[in-house]
Design an enzyme around this catalytic site. Structure first.
Site, mmCIF file in Angstrom:
data_model
loop_
_atom_site.group_PDB
_atom_site.id
_atom_site.type_symbol
_atom_site.label_atom_id
_atom_site.label_comp_id
_atom_site.label_asym_id
_atom_site.label_seq_id
_atom_site.Cartn_x
_atom_site.Cartn_y
_atom_site.Cartn_z
ATOM 1 N N LYS A 113 24.437 48.758 -62.399
ATOM 2 C CA LYS A 113 23.161 48.049 -62.493
ATOM 3 C C LYS A 113 22.422 48.499 -63.755
ATOM 4 O O LYS A 113 21.413 49.191 -63.702
ATOM 5 C CB LYS A 113 22.309 48.296 -61.241
ATOM 6 C CG LYS A 113 22.880 47.701 -59.982
ATOM 7 C CD LYS A 113 23.042 46.191 -60.062
ATOM 8 C CE LYS A 113 21.738 45.482 -59.812
ATOM 9 N NZ LYS A 113 21.875 44.020 -59.791
ATOM 10 N N GLU B 124 27.875 37.962 -57.575
ATOM 11 C CA GLU B 124 26.435 38.105 -57.396
ATOM 12 C C GLU B 124 25.763 36.871 -57.949
ATOM 13 O O GLU B 124 26.385 36.041 -58.619
ATOM 14 C CB GLU B 124 25.898 39.351 -58.101
ATOM 15 C CG GLU B 124 25.997 39.316 -59.616
ATOM 16 C CD GLU B 124 25.393 40.543 -60.288
ATOM 17 O OE1 GLU B 124 24.585 41.251 -59.655
ATOM 18 O OE2 GLU B 124 25.736 40.783 -61.438
#
Length: 187
Positions: free
Chosen positions: A148, A181
């Protein structure tokens, strides 16, 4: 001698230079850069670097932060203020300051940061004369979606494409066809 940086219209001490916390470069890595070598006070391959900067900005649908002659002046003035005859000049343009949201903001002005520094002449001479060791690595720059990081440029490009297609979100699909995602959401 302290180093000097150019930041959004001002020459400031390098140690005091900064951009707004909601600059999209900081929030999303939504920007581009160029590094140009300097030898004898002259920018090496200046035209090629500035053409690549303009192409990169165009690909991200960003405007130049100013006309090209003004940018060239700032590059040279940053070199002059830092007394760099042999070294490098770094130029970064971001989409600017806007509230944190993945789609391109309306009315944001590009941010411009320019720095310059001298390079170690002895180290460069040794490297040129004797060469350097290198290794090869797989190119993972956009493949590490498990991390991330703030490098969300692929996500903002996907989100903008979704908005332009009339959708709220884009789901990102891997090479095996699995959704990994959403561009700005969990899938």
């Amino acid at each position: 001698m302290s180093r000097i940086a150019y930041v959004n219209g001002h020459y400031v001490r390098h140690a005091e230079a900064g951009v707004h916390i909601e600059d999209r470069g900081y929030q999303f890595a939504d920007g581009v850069y160029e590094v140009c070598g300097v030898r004898g006070g002259k920018l090496m391959d200046e035209t090629l670097h500035l053409e690549r900067l303009q192409r990169s900005l165009h690909e991200l649908r960003m405007e130049m932060p100013m006309p090209l002659p003004a940018l060239k002046h700032i590059l040279r003035e940053t070199l002059r203020r830092n007394h760099v005859l042999n070294g490098m000049v770094y130029c970064q343009v971001t989409r600017g300051v806007a509230p944190r949201d993945h789609p391109f903001p309306e009315n944001a002005r590009p941010s411009l940061v320019v720095t310059a520094k001298r390079l170690n002449e002895t180290r460069i001479a040794v490297a040129v004369t004797h060469g350097v060791e290198v290794v090869t690595m797989p190119d993972q720059r956009w493949a590490r979606r498990d991390i991330k990081s703030i490098a969300l440029l692929p996500n903002i490009l996907a989100k903008q494409s979704a908005r332009e297609a009339g959708a709220y979100e884009a789901w990102l699909v891997d090479e095996e066809g699995f959704v990994t995602e959403g561009s700005s959401t969990n899938a």
